[in-house]
Design an enzyme around this catalytic site. Sequence first.
Site, PDB file in Angstrom:
ATOM      1  N   SER A  24      -7.022   8.284   5.461  1.00 25.84           N
ATOM      2  CA  SER A  24      -6.466   9.541   4.941  1.00 25.84           C
ATOM      3  C   SER A  24      -6.144   9.426   3.448  1.00 25.84           C
ATOM      4  O   SER A  24      -6.274  10.406   2.705  1.00 25.84           O
ATOM      5  CB  SER A  24      -5.234   9.971   5.742  1.00 25.84           C
ATOM      6  OG  SER A  24      -4.147   9.136   5.488  1.00 25.84           O
ATOM      7  N   ARG A  76     -12.448 -17.389   3.509  1.00 23.02           N
ATOM      8  CA  ARG A  76     -11.943 -16.162   2.853  1.00 23.02           C
ATOM      9  C   ARG A  76     -12.424 -16.064   1.409  1.00 23.02           C
ATOM     10  O   ARG A  76     -12.717 -14.988   0.905  1.00 23.02           O
ATOM     11  CB  ARG A  76     -10.413 -16.192   2.812  1.00 23.02           C
ATOM     12  CG  ARG A  76      -9.721 -15.975   4.119  1.00 23.02           C
ATOM     13  CD  ARG A  76      -8.223 -16.203   3.921  1.00 23.02           C
ATOM     14  NE  ARG A  76      -7.625 -15.240   3.007  1.00 23.02           N
ATOM     15  CZ  ARG A  76      -6.666 -15.519   2.118  1.00 23.02           C
ATOM     16  NH1 ARG A  76      -6.187 -16.740   2.013  1.00 23.02           N
ATOM     17  NH2 ARG A  76      -6.170 -14.591   1.326  1.00 23.02           N
ATOM     18  N   HIS A 120       1.652   1.324  -0.459  1.00 23.73           N
ATOM     19  CA  HIS A 120       2.419   0.666   0.602  1.00 23.73           C
ATOM     20  C   HIS A 120       3.448   1.664   1.141  1.00 23.73           C
ATOM     21  O   HIS A 120       4.127   2.331   0.347  1.00 23.73           O
ATOM     22  CB  HIS A 120       3.117  -0.575   0.048  1.00 23.73           C
ATOM     23  CG  HIS A 120       3.880  -1.323   1.093  1.00 23.73           C
ATOM     24  ND1 HIS A 120       3.266  -2.131   2.026  1.00 23.73           N
ATOM     25  CD2 HIS A 120       5.202  -1.373   1.355  1.00 23.73           C
ATOM     26  CE1 HIS A 120       4.188  -2.643   2.835  1.00 23.73           C
ATOM     27  NE2 HIS A 120       5.369  -2.196   2.457  1.00 23.73           N
TER      28      HIS A 120
HETATM   29  C1  GAR Z   1      -1.054   3.995   4.887  1.00 21.27           C
HETATM   30  O1  GAR Z   1       0.190   4.405   5.389  1.00 21.27           O
HETATM   31  C2  GAR Z   1      -0.868   2.884   3.869  1.00 21.27           C
HETATM   32  O2  GAR Z   1       0.277   3.051   3.089  1.00 21.27           O
HETATM   33  C3  GAR Z   1      -0.755   1.693   4.749  1.00 21.27           C
HETATM   34  O3  GAR Z   1      -1.722   1.885   5.747  1.00 21.27           O
HETATM   35  C4  GAR Z   1      -1.867   3.280   5.967  1.00 21.27           C
HETATM   36  C5  GAR Z   1      -3.332   3.603   5.887  1.00 21.27           C
HETATM   37  O4  GAR Z   1      -3.555   4.931   6.243  1.00 21.27           O
HETATM   38  N1  GAR Z   1      -0.961   0.472   4.031  1.00 21.27           N
HETATM   39  C6  GAR Z   1      -0.299  -0.654   4.254  1.00 21.27           C
HETATM   40  O5  GAR Z   1       0.521  -0.780   5.144  1.00 21.27           O
HETATM   41  C7  GAR Z   1      -0.658  -1.796   3.326  1.00 21.27           C
HETATM   42  N2  GAR Z   1       0.353  -2.803   3.384  1.00 21.27           N
HETATM   43  P1  GAR Z   1      -4.905   5.662   5.870  1.00 21.27           P
HETATM   44  O6  GAR Z   1      -6.034   4.752   6.388  1.00 21.27           O
HETATM   45  O7  GAR Z   1      -4.860   6.956   6.600  1.00 21.27           O
HETATM   46  O8  GAR Z   1      -4.943   5.810   4.380  1.00 21.27           O
END
Ligand code: GAR
Length: 215
Positions: A24, A76, A120
């Site tokens: 998203s 990695r 984040h």
């Molecule tokens: C989002 O909430 C982002 O902030 C989080 O993953 C989600 C991805 O959503 N990221 C983390 O937690 C990184 N540490 P999305 O795929 O719908 O953008």
Amino acid sequence: MDEVLFRSPRKRGRVAVFLSGRGSNFLALREAVDRGTIDAEIALVLSNKADAPGLLKARESGLDAVFLDPKAFAAREDYDRAVLAEVERRRVDLVCLAGYMKVLTPALCEALRHRAVNIHPALLPSFPGLHVQRKAIDWGVRVSGCTVHFVAAEVDAGPIILQAAVPVLQDDTEETLAARILAEEHRIYPEAVRLYFQGRIEVRGRRVFILGPGA
Ligand code: GAR
């Protein structure tokens, strides 16, 4: 005041989005690019998950969407060298981590210094890591939010570019809080990338200064 370590370029940018899931935030960035709010094009969408919905959406919309399989690499470091090659081949100016659930190796962080940002879902430095909406509720904080920051070798610890706060309500679940935070993510991530390519982001020490439009 600390000396200037970095000033973002004022240019039409080439952006890569790395993601592992829903995508998203990728869509929010793409919409801002399509609207012309961000002066950039999305040159690459890269995922470590073949079936990430965000990767499929990118492919459907005709973007250069690449799956790189971590299992195909012995270490990695080898994987991240291949990632960097994909980025450099497309002359990418800025990598946007958007739910990319793979920790970057120190070598990749160094190669992308001031050229990679992350979103984040918490107000860093509170609640780094995973399941952070749950942790915010369990800790009892009244306010949480999201953070866009530069990527550094230490996870969730690079210089902070933008943050937005939301209230944590007494009847919140992990899902309701995550949704409230996500709406703010979709607002501040494109805004941070917009400022980046307007040449308005300056790093001094670990502080980021947002310069005025005419600076
Ligand atoms: C989002 O909430 C982002 O902030 C989080 O993953 C989600 C991805 O959503 N990221 C983390 O937690 C990184 N540490 P999305 O795929 O719908 O953008």
